[in-house]
Enzyme design. Sequence first.
Site, PDB file in Angstrom:
ATOM      1  N   ASP A   9      32.696  51.289  32.321  1.00 10.37           N
ATOM      2  CA  ASP A   9      32.924  52.667  31.868  1.00 10.37           C
ATOM      3  C   ASP A   9      31.994  53.074  30.735  1.00 10.37           C
ATOM      4  OD1 ASP A   9      36.554  52.664  32.353  1.00 10.37           O
ATOM      5  OD2 ASP A   9      34.866  52.783  33.739  1.00 10.37           O
ATOM      6  N   LYS A  50      43.102  56.745  27.595  1.00  9.39           N
ATOM      7  CA  LYS A  50      43.490  57.330  28.894  1.00  9.39           C
ATOM      8  C   LYS A  50      43.955  56.230  29.835  1.00  9.39           C
ATOM      9  CE  LYS A  50      40.184  58.241  32.022  1.00  9.39           C
ATOM     10  NZ  LYS A  50      40.402  57.620  33.344  1.00  9.39           N
ATOM     11  N   ASN A  51      43.196  55.133  29.893  1.00 11.75           N
ATOM     12  CA  ASN A  51      43.480  54.101  30.894  1.00 11.75           C
ATOM     13  C   ASN A  51      44.612  53.165  30.515  1.00 11.75           C
ATOM     14  OD1 ASN A  51      41.536  55.272  32.421  1.00 11.75           O
ATOM     15  ND2 ASN A  51      39.981  53.708  32.079  1.00 11.75           N
ATOM     16  N   CYS A  95      35.931  58.372  45.619  1.00 12.03           N
ATOM     17  CA  CYS A  95      35.510  59.321  44.581  1.00 12.03           C
ATOM     18  C   CYS A  95      34.015  59.108  44.391  1.00 12.03           C
ATOM     19  CB  CYS A  95      36.292  59.089  43.296  1.00 12.03           C
ATOM     20  SG  CYS A  95      35.787  57.602  42.450  1.00 12.03           S
ATOM     21  N   ARG A 107      38.663  65.341  31.918  1.00 11.96           N
ATOM     22  CA  ARG A 107      39.592  64.328  32.450  1.00 11.96           C
ATOM     23  C   ARG A 107      39.782  63.191  31.451  1.00 11.96           C
ATOM     24  NH1 ARG A 107      38.640  62.508  38.463  1.00 11.96           N
ATOM     25  NH2 ARG A 107      40.476  61.392  37.762  1.00 11.96           N
ATOM     26  N   ARG A 123      36.601  52.819  46.558  1.00 11.16           N
ATOM     27  CA  ARG A 123      37.782  52.491  45.747  1.00 11.16           C
ATOM     28  C   ARG A 123      39.036  52.256  46.601  1.00 11.16           C
ATOM     29  NH1 ARG A 123      37.631  55.786  40.317  1.00 11.16           N
ATOM     30  NH2 ARG A 123      38.739  53.949  39.578  1.00 11.16           N
TER      31      ARG A 123
HETATM   32  C1  EPZ Z   1      40.297  51.143  36.343  1.00  5.60           C
HETATM   33  O1  EPZ Z   1      40.096  51.617  37.669  1.00  5.60           O
HETATM   34  C2  EPZ Z   1      39.909  52.284  35.426  1.00  5.60           C
HETATM   35  N1  EPZ Z   1      40.787  53.425  35.669  1.00  5.60           N
HETATM   36  C3  EPZ Z   1      38.452  52.668  35.658  1.00  5.60           C
HETATM   37  O2  EPZ Z   1      38.120  53.696  34.720  1.00  5.60           O
HETATM   38  C4  EPZ Z   1      37.579  51.452  35.387  1.00  5.60           C
HETATM   39  O3  EPZ Z   1      36.233  51.776  35.652  1.00  5.60           O
HETATM   40  C5  EPZ Z   1      38.029  50.284  36.275  1.00  5.60           C
HETATM   41  O4  EPZ Z   1      39.437  50.024  36.064  1.00  5.60           O
HETATM   42  C6  EPZ Z   1      37.253  49.009  35.997  1.00  5.60           C
HETATM   43  O5  EPZ Z   1      37.409  48.651  34.652  1.00  5.60           O
HETATM   44  C7  EPZ Z   1      42.037  53.422  35.147  1.00  5.60           C
HETATM   45  O6  EPZ Z   1      42.449  52.494  34.469  1.00  5.60           O
HETATM   46  C8  EPZ Z   1      42.888  54.641  35.406  1.00  5.60           C
HETATM   47  P1  EPZ Z   1      39.574  48.198  39.657  1.00  5.60           P
HETATM   48  P2  EPZ Z   1      40.644  50.748  38.931  1.00  5.60           P
HETATM   49  O7  EPZ Z   1      40.730  48.118  40.575  1.00  5.60           O
HETATM   50  O8  EPZ Z   1      41.887  50.068  38.555  1.00  5.60           O
HETATM   51  C9  EPZ Z   1      37.592  47.183  43.825  1.00  5.60           C
HETATM   52  C10 EPZ Z   1      37.265  55.746  34.020  1.00  5.60           C
HETATM   53  O9  EPZ Z   1      36.100  56.169  33.972  1.00  5.60           O
HETATM   54  N2  EPZ Z   1      38.960  47.249  44.369  1.00  5.60           N
HETATM   55  O10 EPZ Z   1      39.486  47.248  38.498  1.00  5.60           O
HETATM   56  O11 EPZ Z   1      40.639  51.643  40.103  1.00  5.60           O
HETATM   57  C11 EPZ Z   1      37.099  48.542  43.340  1.00  5.60           C
HETATM   58  O12 EPZ Z   1      36.562  49.292  44.417  1.00  5.60           O
HETATM   59  C12 EPZ Z   1      37.742  54.992  35.236  1.00  5.60           C
HETATM   60  O13 EPZ Z   1      38.110  55.870  33.100  1.00  5.60           O
HETATM   61  C13 EPZ Z   1      39.179  46.833  45.693  1.00  5.60           C
HETATM   62  O14 EPZ Z   1      38.249  46.442  46.395  1.00  5.60           O
HETATM   63  O15 EPZ Z   1      39.459  49.688  39.078  1.00  5.60           O
HETATM   64  C14 EPZ Z   1      36.055  48.157  42.329  1.00  5.60           C
HETATM   65  O16 EPZ Z   1      34.849  47.865  42.997  1.00  5.60           O
HETATM   66  C15 EPZ Z   1      36.698  54.934  36.321  1.00  5.60           C
HETATM   67  N3  EPZ Z   1      40.442  46.895  46.182  1.00  5.60           N
HETATM   68  C16 EPZ Z   1      36.619  46.872  41.702  1.00  5.60           C
HETATM   69  O17 EPZ Z   1      37.611  46.389  42.630  1.00  5.60           O
HETATM   70  C17 EPZ Z   1      41.507  47.317  45.421  1.00  5.60           C
HETATM   71  O18 EPZ Z   1      42.645  47.319  45.935  1.00  5.60           O
HETATM   72  C18 EPZ Z   1      37.300  47.067  40.367  1.00  5.60           C
HETATM   73  O19 EPZ Z   1      38.233  48.131  40.523  1.00  5.60           O
HETATM   74  C19 EPZ Z   1      41.269  47.725  44.092  1.00  5.60           C
HETATM   75  C20 EPZ Z   1      39.986  47.670  43.592  1.00  5.60           C
END
Ligand code: EPZ
Length: 418
Positions: free
Chosen positions: A304, A22-23, A115, A396, A120
Amino acid sequence: MDGLEIDGGKPLQGDIIISGAKNAALPLLCLGLISDAPLILENVPELADTISMEGLLRHLGVDVTREGEIVTMRGGARRYDAPYDLVRKMRASVLVLGPLLARYGEARVSLPGGCAIGTRPVDLHVRAMQGLGAVVELADGYIQARAPGGLSGGRVVFPMVSVGATENALMAAALAKGPSELVNVAREPEIIDLANCLNAMGARITGHGTGTISVEGVDELHGATHAVISDRIEAGTFAIAAAMTGGDLTLQRTRARTLDALLMVLRETGATVTETDDTIRVVANGRPVAADITTDPFPGFPTDLQAQFMAMMCIADGSSRISETIFENRFMHVPELLRMGADIQVDGGIAMVRGREFLTPAPVMATDLRASVSLVLAALTIEGESQISRIYHLDRGYSRLEEKLGNCGAQLRRIKAS
Ligand code: EPZ
């Protein structure tokens, strides 16, 4: 809302074919915006999230057709706005920002909102676009970004690792004028898959999979055919399911190298794990022994898989310390596991789990994608019937979950909402 009835206490035995990731599929679908030429994606899982993304791309004007797990996109975008009612359903919609800016010089993308697992924010996405020459304003709940003369290559240093911000920066830099250097980037296999597809379309990307990615911008990208990589989180979920149900599962079409952190811990808990190039076999050896984990960006233990591992620790022999370092609220499964008789104490980002020999049947509620599946795993170990409500969360991220588990001896039944 649909629910699941699970009559647990039976070991899972057999083979499961793992679907496309998915990701990986979600950012790859966004590449339908970056070129008019046909992009054919194979092994695209049919999930609520991928269907939502295909709907957003159609809203933007892309010609999207799906035949089974093959999605063909052509024609590029005709509109550059991603409205709130589409983005709020799936935060990965923010991934249209980079390709729209790179190809059309403008994008208006709704802020996704938080969420269940955290606020996020998308500040790192915005800073990356600014680092590549875009003018970005946040107004009326939208990211309004412009790059009238096109994006310019630059050096973008991420203060923290972000999968999505890395993906947006990569897609934007591919068409920027001149070279870009992206520093402190995510190293997930899904990043590598996105870069490989972009290179197949004519991009010039190196360093993907390391902490620094270099991109030589090109004027345009052509079409390609690309197969989405296997879903390591689905595979990890089923690996844990085998270990906690006293089972013996062989996962097909998967890549053990993408799950090293999990497989190491599973061996620590006593399971026997054997790997080939594209299969992983997990055989339980009695009740799991408790082990500690700390979630980390790849190649560390994946956030995850944290909820799924916690479900296993609830029935393990001993106590486990689980540290969630990626998201600030990713213990939503805890109250539901407590209803099933688990012994868990949470203090900030740390959960202490004291293993019990058995959990007990109870009606529980799914709250987010991975929390939902952790409740399914817990219910699979419980003699008697458990009910899980709001399982649309499961749909999802897991395609044909009941069928895959049912083929391996699980007894579960979807209950249509009245
Ligand atoms: C991706 O989300 C995945 N989703 C998530 O999977 C996964 O948990 C996550 O990466 C971490 O591996 C998809 O790929 C569609 P991040 P993403 O940006 O990109 C903070 C699932 O269950 N952050 O790596 O949104 C954020 O709040 C989902 O399949 C900021 O502060 O995750 C988090 O604490 C859930 N500012 C950390 O960074 C930003 O602009 C990591 O988030 C972006 C992120």
